[in-house]
Design a protein around this motif. Sequence first.
Motif, PDB file in Angstrom:
ATOM      1  N   PRO A  48       0.809  -1.228   0.000  1.00 25.37           N
ATOM      2  CA  PRO A  48       0.000   0.000   0.000  1.00 25.37           C
ATOM      3  C   PRO A  48       0.838   1.273   0.000  1.00 25.37           C
ATOM      4  O   PRO A  48       0.421   2.295  -0.556  1.00 25.37           O
ATOM      5  CB  PRO A  48      -0.839  -0.113   1.280  1.00 25.37           C
ATOM      6  N   LEU A  49       2.026   1.232   0.610  1.00 24.96           N
ATOM      7  CA  LEU A  49       2.901   2.408   0.577  1.00 24.96           C
ATOM      8  C   LEU A  49       3.368   2.676  -0.853  1.00 24.96           C
ATOM      9  O   LEU A  49       3.481   3.839  -1.270  1.00 24.96           O
ATOM     10  CB  LEU A  49       4.107   2.207   1.486  1.00 24.96           C
ATOM     11  N   LEU A  50       3.634   1.618  -1.593  1.00 17.60           N
ATOM     12  CA  LEU A  50       4.019   1.778  -2.997  1.00 17.60           C
ATOM     13  C   LEU A  50       2.878   2.382  -3.805  1.00 17.60           C
ATOM     14  O   LEU A  50       3.101   3.242  -4.673  1.00 17.60           O
ATOM     15  CB  LEU A  50       4.428   0.426  -3.575  1.00 17.60           C
ATOM     16  N   ILE A  51       1.659   1.952  -3.507  1.00 17.92           N
ATOM     17  CA  ILE A  51       0.487   2.530  -4.185  1.00 17.92           C
ATOM     18  C   ILE A  51       0.380   4.022  -3.875  1.00 17.92           C
ATOM     19  O   ILE A  51       0.135   4.843  -4.774  1.00 17.92           O
ATOM     20  CB  ILE A  51      -0.795   1.794  -3.756  1.00 17.92           C
ATOM     21  N   LEU A  52       0.584   4.381  -2.610  1.00 18.98           N
ATOM     22  CA  LEU A  52       0.541   5.796  -2.223  1.00 18.98           C
ATOM     23  C   LEU A  52       1.617   6.592  -2.957  1.00 18.98           C
ATOM     24  O   LEU A  52       1.367   7.708  -3.433  1.00 18.98           O
ATOM     25  CB  LEU A  52       0.735   5.934  -0.715  1.00 18.98           C
ATOM     26  N   TYR A  53       2.815   6.018  -3.039  1.00 12.91           N
ATOM     27  CA  TYR A  53       3.940   6.721  -3.663  1.00 12.91           C
ATOM     28  C   TYR A  53       3.698   6.935  -5.150  1.00 12.91           C
ATOM     29  O   TYR A  53       3.879   8.051  -5.667  1.00 12.91           O
ATOM     30  CB  TYR A  53       5.220   5.918  -3.436  1.00 12.91           C
TER      31      TYR A  53
END
Length: 297
Positions: A149-154
């Motif tokens: 999910p952090l990659l999606i946010l980034y």
Amino acid sequence: MSTETAPRGASIHNIGYRHYDGPRLGRAYARRSLFSQSLRGAYGLGRSAKSKVLPMILFAVMCLPALIIVAVAVYMKTGRLPLEYTRYALYLQAVIGLYVASQAPQSVSRDLRFKTVPLYFSRPIKSADYVAAKFAAMTSALFILTAAPLLILYVGALLAKLDFAEQTKGFAQGLVSVALLSLLFAGIGLVIAAVTPRRGFGVAAVIAVLTISYAATGVIQGIAFNQDNTDAISWFGLFSPITLIDGVQTAFLGATSNFPGGYGPDAGTGAVYLLVVLGLIAGSYGLLTRRYRKVGL
């Protein structure tokens, strides 16, 4: 078939067994294979369709809020993400705890229940290899769960044309935070699950430890906040895994604390948090190693 010098009524059969003359891949290959199998198993891959349902649902639940946040940021053209990278895992700690509770017993309890651990050790693999593979696989599975999910946010932030340097820094801080969280939760979950061969008991015990410790810490911190004892709030955070991660990232990763009133630890107290986290990780690994030395007998 041969019947040379056999007792009356008996015969000796040649069924074609031959010695293996191919390459022997050794402990390293066995360790990698066990790691790969355990990591795949943490998401139900290579297992029945029923085994895939819960981990895949939890993975989707972890990623869904990130997709919504990205959609809002892109559509509304906001100047920043409404949620910091370092706070994402804290808000979804219940999902992470449920994942650990469901998959840590699956990783180790079944081997204990069906007494297959000595079979592993009858091969070149040793107890240290077993522990290293299981610990690394559970940590990797948790890192995938929390980092995706952090990659999606980034990616969403870059699509929304937010500041590249700021987003990259926040994303890197978030990755460090969830890496520590993955190591800590994997160690705690595996130690608890390795105590009993009963998967159900392991699931309940992991949930109880993670939930009760967090709830009790939150209550005590709330009481300290209501009594204006703000100095004690950060120290009470040492008694729960998720608040330990909160304290470390507040002190060293520029995160905003979730403690009551935002009274997170400073750098000095944060060093204690970091030492406790590293001590728990090392201690969990040591307990697992000791446990499987006995099981291997």
